[in-house]
Design an enzyme around this catalytic site. Structure first.
Site, short mmCIF file in Angstrom:
data_model
loop_
_atom_site.label_atom_id
_atom_site.label_comp_id
_atom_site.label_asym_id
_atom_site.label_seq_id
_atom_site.Cartn_x
_atom_site.Cartn_y
_atom_site.Cartn_z
N ILE A 53 0.85 -1.20 0.00
CA ILE A 53 0.00 0.00 0.00
C ILE A 53 0.89 1.25 0.00
CG2 ILE A 53 -1.63 -1.29 1.43
CD1 ILE A 53 -1.39 0.85 3.59
N ASN A 54 0.36 2.34 -0.58
CA ASN A 54 1.01 3.64 -0.39
C ASN A 54 -0.05 4.70 -0.12
OD1 ASN A 54 1.33 2.93 -3.48
ND2 ASN A 54 1.60 5.13 -3.52
N ASP A 55 -0.05 5.81 -0.79
CA ASP A 55 -0.78 7.02 -0.39
C ASP A 55 -2.25 6.81 0.03
OD1 ASP A 55 1.43 7.52 -1.94
OD2 ASP A 55 0.42 8.84 -3.35
N TRP A 114 -3.90 6.68 -9.96
CA TRP A 114 -3.02 7.23 -8.94
C TRP A 114 -3.80 8.17 -8.02
CZ3 TRP A 114 2.40 8.25 -11.59
CH2 TRP A 114 2.91 7.01 -12.05
N SER A 115 -3.04 8.87 -7.18
CA SER A 115 -3.67 9.56 -6.04
C SER A 115 -4.64 10.68 -6.39
CB SER A 115 -2.58 10.09 -5.12
OG SER A 115 -2.00 8.99 -4.48
N ARG A 178 0.14 15.43 -11.35
CA ARG A 178 -0.70 14.45 -10.64
C ARG A 178 -1.19 14.93 -9.27
NH1 ARG A 178 4.55 12.41 -11.25
NH2 ARG A 178 5.74 12.24 -9.32
N ASP A 179 -2.10 14.12 -8.71
CA ASP A 179 -2.57 14.21 -7.32
C ASP A 179 -3.46 15.43 -7.06
OD1 ASP A 179 -0.82 12.08 -7.21
OD2 ASP A 179 0.80 13.22 -6.31
N ASP A 275 9.08 15.03 -3.98
CA ASP A 275 9.47 13.78 -4.61
C ASP A 275 10.98 13.54 -4.47
OD1 ASP A 275 9.31 11.53 -6.12
OD2 ASP A 275 9.09 12.55 -8.05
N1 DQQ Z 1 2.13 8.01 -5.37
C1 DQQ Z 1 1.13 7.96 -6.40
C2 DQQ Z 1 1.27 9.24 -7.14
C3 DQQ Z 1 1.89 10.14 -6.13
C4 DQQ Z 1 2.86 9.25 -5.43
C5 DQQ Z 1 1.33 6.74 -7.26
C6 DQQ Z 1 3.27 9.74 -4.08
O1 DQQ Z 1 0.00 9.72 -7.57
O2 DQQ Z 1 2.51 11.25 -6.73
O3 DQQ Z 1 1.17 5.55 -6.51
O4 DQQ Z 1 3.70 8.72 -3.24
#
Ligand code: DQQ
Length: 581
Positions: A53-55, A114-115, A178-179, A275
């Site tokens: 898992i991530n964000d 993605w996020s 993104r995001d 990042d």
């Molecule tokens: N993780 C997502 C991106 C974001 C990054 C991809 C940050 O959308 O920029 O898994 O951890």
């Protein structure tokens, strides 16, 4: 190492690529975990039963349920195949896993979802805004709506065919875009949102406006930018100002900003995830709706040395407004610190930090964070210590309970500050470097004192969470809070830097400093001085596991300290992502 192993290692190195900010292991990303190693698995921190898992994504409260979506690899324990996994809870403690809410299915997200963030429209309809990866590997922004609004679980999401709603046009770098944030509504009846990006070395929070949530137009200038590389996961939200008519700990919903009186009584927070360094910083400032300009207040460094939510392993965080308790809650992802082969062996990787209530300090100088009150319901067996002096170079064990999954609150009193070591102003920029130089084993005058957690009975393994006090010009002091995991495990491959932040307290006046540490097998999540400085770290003891994990209080400074009060509780294990029936 034989030639075959060297070749295998070279192959892994060759196949290791970086996609956005995540390391990609094409040969590992779809290898299903067949066995789960529970040794360092957390008990009450959020995680699914297996895999990567991530964000945190799109957290929100809807019809009596807290929803948490998160970046998830359904096929393996490393990053890849990313979908929005989905869990719900009534209390932020017990979680039920639903099927993924958003997953690649259309050209505009076929290579990944993605996020992104949730926005509650005035009609009460929640809408998700997220980054899709299209067939050309371009990052585009999409919307998704619930299929059935009367389902409080919001199990199914529909992606309209008019997606993507925002494409990387007009000079935008399509692989650094993104995001999207939660959208907010301006007095000019236009929605606004931010998307993270970069131009050269400059990180950007690109601003878009829309009348109808469908057609979005890029503003001439970003809301904000900085020379800190790619900005991921921006978050932009209002916080109540102390002295205003509302209690300062109360959260403010972006939707409330339509009320001009509310809009006048708030400050704004802009947080970005860097990042390049994999940490986040925030500023607090003013935002002018008419010009769409955000200006950080004086005293908030707007660069790599900015204030952080957390000085440890905490990234890609996202906040949301909880209307049920009128508070703002922050979620953040804590990555593993062990190796990729270890993650494969464990069958899982990544957790979410305990959700934190977040508010602006009374003087507006920083944000304060505190674990949501709900987690107190997990407190079980309790032990306490009071008025215990810890002399120079002494320590004692807190006995009578199992500390491997616990919540510890302690207040230390310092009687004599006169001997504090002189502070070198050059250290101000980099508390982490200072803590590296003056780790837990380096003796001092006032400190290091604090806790050894997840410690072996013979102290051969231990993670130190501690303070040091320095004196500076006049009668002022500087308090440093550190997490030193260098002795946390015998496993040499684990990433274990010392993490540190300064604590903004007038120690000459308070004479005491508080620490709360949430211990959870491989998590040490600490809150200094009531939540002014937070540090989360991941550790993997070999010996100090289960009932063999101990808790100590230590003082490695010349000056005696006193434990005024220490309360510690074993923590129960909540229902953590059992599938819905
Ligand atoms: N993780 C997502 C991106 C974001 C990054 C991809 C940050 O959308 O920029 O898994 O951890």
């Amino acid at each position: 190492m034989g030639p075959a192993e060297v070749t295998a290692l070279l192959l892994v190195a060759l196949l290791t690529i970086v996609r956005a900010s995540h390391v990609v292991y094409p040969e590992l990303q779809s290898l299903e975990a067949t066995q789960i190693d529970e040794t360092s698995r957390t008990g009450y921190h959020f995680q699914p039963p297996k895999h990567w898992i991530n964000d945190p994504n799109g957290p929100m409260y809807y019809k009596g349920l807290y929803h948490l979506f998160y970046q998830y690899n359904p096929k393996g324990a490393v990053w890849g195949n990313i979908v929005w996994a989905h869990s719900v809870s009534t209390d932020l403690i017990d979680w039920t896993a639903l099927d993924p809410g958003i997953y690649p299915s259309k050209p505009f997200d076929i290579n990944g979802c993605w996020s992104g963030s949730a926005t509650l429209l005035p009609s009460g309809v929640p809408v998700m805004m997220y980054t899709g990866i299209d067939p050309d590997e371009h990052q585009v922004q999409n919307v998704a709506y619930p299929k059935n609004l009367s389902d409080p679980f919001l199990r199914e999401w529909v992606k309209p065919d008019y997606n993507p709603i925002i494409s990387p046009d007009g000079g935008i770098n399509a692989s650094a875009f993104r995001d999207p944030t939660t959208a907010w509504y301006g007095p000019d009846r236009h929605w606004r949102l931010l998307v993270g990006s970069k131009v050269g070395d400059k990180g950007l929070a690109v601003l878009y406006r829309s009348r109808d949530f469908k057609r979005w137009v890029k503003a001439h200038h970003p809301l904000h930018s900085g020379l800190t590389g790619m900005w991921e996961c921006p978050d932009f939200f209002p916080v109540a100002v102390h002295g205003g008519s509302r209690h300062h700990r109360r959260g403010v919903d972006t939707a409330e900003l339509r009320d001009a009186a509310v809009a006048e009584e708030v400050k704004y927070v802009l947080k970005v995830s860097l990042d390049l360094t994999r940490y986040e910083y925030y500023t607090v400032g003013s935002y002018d709706h008419a010009t769409d300009r955000y200006t950080p207040d004086a005293g908030f460094p707007d660069n790599d040395y900015g204030l952080r939510y957390d000085y440890g392993d905490f990234y890609a965080s996202k906040s949301f407004y909880d209307p049920a308790k009128r508070r703002r809650i922050l979620w953040g992802w804590a990555n593993e610190s062990d190796t990729v082969p270890d993650d494969r062996k464990k069958g899982w990787a990544g957790i979410q930090a305990i959700p934190r209530k977040l508010w602006l300090s009374p003087r507006g100088k920083q944000l304060i964070q505190w674990p949501v009150e709900e987690i107190k319901a997990l407190r079980a067996k309790h032990v306490n210590v009071s008025d215990k002096v810890v002399k120079s170079d002494q320590y004692f064990e807190v006995t009578g309970f199992k500390s491997v999954q616990s919540d510890v609150e302690v207040a230390f009193a310092i009687k004599d500050l006169s001997k504090a070591e002189q502070f070198n102003p050059a250290w101000l920029r980099d508390p982490q470097a200072l803590c590296k130089k003056r780790g837990a084993r380096v003796t001092g005058e006032v400190g290091p004192f604090g806790l050894w957690v997840l410690a072996a009975g013979d102290l051969t393994e231990r993670t130190a969470v501690f303070f040091r006090v320095f004196k500076t010009t006049g009668s002022k002091h500087v308090v440093l809070m550190c997490n030193d995991p260098t002795n946390s495990t015998f496993e040499s491959q684990v990433y274990r830097p010392t993490f540190a932040g300064f604590v903004n307290v007038d120690i000459a006046q308070t004479k005491t400093i508080a620490l709360r540490t949430l211990i959870d097998h491989s998590v040490v999540e600490s809150f200094g001085a009531g939540g002014k400085t937070c540090i989360l770290t991941r550790v993997y003891p070999k010996k100090a596991v289960g009932d063999d994990a101990h808790l100590f209080v230590f003082n490695h400074g010349e000056v005696d300290i006193k434990v005024v009060k220490l309360d510690a509780w074993e923590m129960k294990t909540p229902k953590m992502n059992a599938p819905a029936q």
